[in-house]
Design an enzyme around this catalytic site. Structure first.
Site, PDB file in Angstrom:
ATOM      1  N   GLN A 159       7.031   0.705   5.046  1.00 53.52           N
ATOM      2  CA  GLN A 159       8.840   0.283   3.863  1.00 53.52           C
ATOM      3  C   GLN A 159       9.682   1.685   4.599  1.00 53.52           C
ATOM      4  OE1 GLN A 159       6.582   0.915   0.423  1.00 53.52           O
ATOM      5  NE2 GLN A 159       8.502  -0.068  -0.099  1.00 53.52           N
TER       6      GLN A 159
ATOM      7  N   LYS B 148      -3.259   5.633  -3.502  1.00 50.73           N
ATOM      8  CA  LYS B 148      -3.888   5.099  -4.552  1.00 50.73           C
ATOM      9  C   LYS B 148      -5.724   3.859  -3.988  1.00 50.73           C
ATOM     10  CE  LYS B 148      -3.736   2.020  -9.412  1.00 50.73           C
ATOM     11  NZ  LYS B 148      -2.632   1.696  -9.668  1.00 50.73           N
TER      12      LYS B 148
ATOM     13  N   ASN C 299       1.505  -1.108  -0.221  1.00 47.50           N
ATOM     14  CA  ASN C 299       0.030  -0.007  -0.062  1.00 47.50           C
ATOM     15  C   ASN C 299       0.924   1.423   0.370  1.00 47.50           C
ATOM     16  OD1 ASN C 299      -2.358   1.159   0.605  1.00 47.50           O
ATOM     17  ND2 ASN C 299      -1.524   1.948   2.672  1.00 47.50           N
TER      18      ASN C 299
ATOM     19  N   LYS D  48      -4.336  -0.234 -13.436  1.00 51.07           N
ATOM     20  CA  LYS D  48      -3.668   0.744 -13.464  1.00 51.07           C
ATOM     21  C   LYS D  48      -3.618   2.193 -14.237  1.00 51.07           C
ATOM     22  CE  LYS D  48      -0.053  -2.250 -11.444  1.00 51.07           C
ATOM     23  NZ  LYS D  48       0.481  -2.109 -10.177  1.00 51.07           N
TER      24      LYS D  48
END
Length: 483
Positions: A165, A102, A89, A371
């Protein structure tokens, strides 16, 4: 090479207090980047030798049909209780003209990617009376907004965890020195930092403490996928297959692959290399062999990035520093024109480090990424039905393949896309749709066969309400005027 390392270290050593502060608060990020950068400086030439590449043995790529033919045991609930769903994510919706993560773009009946994910897992937990938690790997770009949104799921039957991350500095392409001047991720220096690809999941998951927490709670495997892949739902047959491998051949990693079409020629593929399954990405292929790599006949499958991975194995391999994922060098040009590189890794590239890794050749329906607005049109249409957060192809569609849809630049941003459709057309019998230029669609339009609509520069085409276009080319100027 040594000189460059010294220069880079010196820049950090002589930085003002904020850099010293970064070193203190994010020592693990600093160490991770330093290791990646050091490996980047040492790499010479392609990471694979073409003559050592072989097709994977058939016994390492299991066909989904055979897996699905197995009867699910009564212990499927026990297997679910050992599973964690992880969604990647970290991405923003900027490529579709949206602000923020997104995952909060509405994709179906006002449901966002995140809504659909929560509904899927809640349905599993209620149906089997289990506790499958959801873990989101956020980035510094998405974390704050995502945490605010998660409050709305407080009363859902899903335990939701997040971790971030890493945050690495972009590197000046010429000097190979970091472009960041301070810690800020917003304003003038916001583009000096980046999240280093989804291969960072192993280190950041471990560093967050969440990996150990889940192992202590009795969890054994994670199912990882991109949050924008609406086909990536928990599959009980693959889970059962994973859990019932012989104890001496306990599978630590399953990569879902699917048959390649001409639209997927750039997708990474599974190969046999040095007696191990390995992911081969197009960036690793020597230029002389790129056409061969894109061949649908030689490399017939590609990686969907739906992965089933052992938690204990992640812990072991991380502690042994044994992942060894290939570095992806991603060149970018910042707004001011500065050329930079960002060093990334891919989560699937670690497959070679895991014991008894397998590929499972799944149906195309498990790969449904959104996408672009062209993808969005497909998933919003009557080609799919929605049940408990999962999209399935309508039974009214006579053939299982999805139509090829190509919408022009007027449709790129989600807001513009929605303004151009009074309602989503009936697409059950559509094979191919190309739309270019200033085009709008009225209510209850039906598209069948091959439909091409091209409004030239300065022209506009309004497809009237109730129109049925079958094997038609529409061009020029067509306005429906109110009177």
């Amino acid at each position: 090479m040594v000189q460059k390392d010294l220069q880079w270290g010196k820049q950090f050593a002589t930085m003002s207090d904020p850099w010293h502060f970064l070193f203190q608060i994010s020592k693990k990020d600093f160490e991770g980047f330093k290791n990646l950068f050091h490996r980047f400086l040492q790499v010479k030439g392609p990471s694979v030798k073409w003559d050592k590449i072989h097709k994977p043995p058939e016994d390492l790529i299991h066909p989904y049909d055979k897996i699905k033919a197995q009867v699910l045991p009564d212990s499927v609930a026990a297997s679910l209780n050992k599973l964690v769903v992880v969604k990647l994510n970290g991405g923003l919706g900027t490529s579709m003209g949206c602000k923020g993560p997104k995952s909060v773009i509405s994709v179906r009946n006002e449901n966002t990617f995140l809504d659909l994910t929560v509904h899927q897992i809640e349905h599993l937990n209620k149906t089997f009376n289990v506790d499958v938690p959801l873990v989101l790997m956020n980035s510094f770009n998405t974390d704050e907004d995502t945490k605010k949104i998660l409050q709305k799921y407080t009363h859902h039957r899903v335990h939701i965890h997040t971790f971030n991350q890493s945050r690495y500095p972009r590197i000046n392409k010429e000097s190979l020195l970091p472009v960041a001047k301070d810690l800020g991720v917003h304003g003038d220096h916001g583009d000096a930092w980046y999240p280093p690809g989804h291969g960072d999941i192993y280190a950041s998951f471990y560093n967050s403490g969440l990996l150990d927490q889940l192992i202590a709670a009795g969890k054994e495997y994670i199912f990882v996928s991109n949050i924008d892949n609406l086909g990536a739902t928990v599959d009980l047959f693959i889970l059962n297959h994973l859990m019932t491998q012989p104890k001496d051949k306990r599978c630590e990693f399953i990569m879902e692959v699917t048959d390649k079409t001409r639209a997927d020629v750039k997708g990474g593929t599974l190969i046999q290399y040095d007696d191990k399954l390995r992911l081969l990405e197009i960036a690793q292929v020597p230029k002389a062999h790129v056409d061969e790599f894109k061949s649908v006949t030689k490399f017939k499958i590609f990686n969907t990035n739906n992965l089933w991975i052992s938690l204990a194995a992640i812990k072991r391999l991380h502690e042994q520093n044994a992942m060894d994922m290939e570095i992806i060098v991603n060149p970018k040009t910042l707004d001011g024109g500065l050329n930079v590189i960002q060093l990334e890794t891919a989560v699937g590239a670690a497959i070679k480090a895991f014991d008894n890794a397998l590929g499972v050749n799944v149906p195309r329906s498990r790969f449904l990424p959104v996408k672009t607005s062209s993808d969005l049109l497909l998933v919003m249409s009557n080609l799919y039905s929605l049940d408990a957060g999962s999209l399935t192809m309508s039974k009214k569609r006579e053939f299982p393949s999805t139509p090829h849809v190509k919408l022009g630049s007027s449709f790129t941003k989600v807001h513009d896309f929605l303004m151009r459709f009074e309602s989503i057309p009936d697409m059950l019998e559509l094979d191919h749709l190309t739309v270019s230029g200033d085009v709008t669609f009225g209510k209850n339009v039906s598209l069948k066969g091959t439909v091409i609509i091209i409004a030239n520069h300065g022209d506009r085409i309004d497809i009237p309400a109730g129109a049925v276009l079958e094997n038609k080319i529409v061009s020029g100027n067509l306005r429906i005027l109110d009177h």
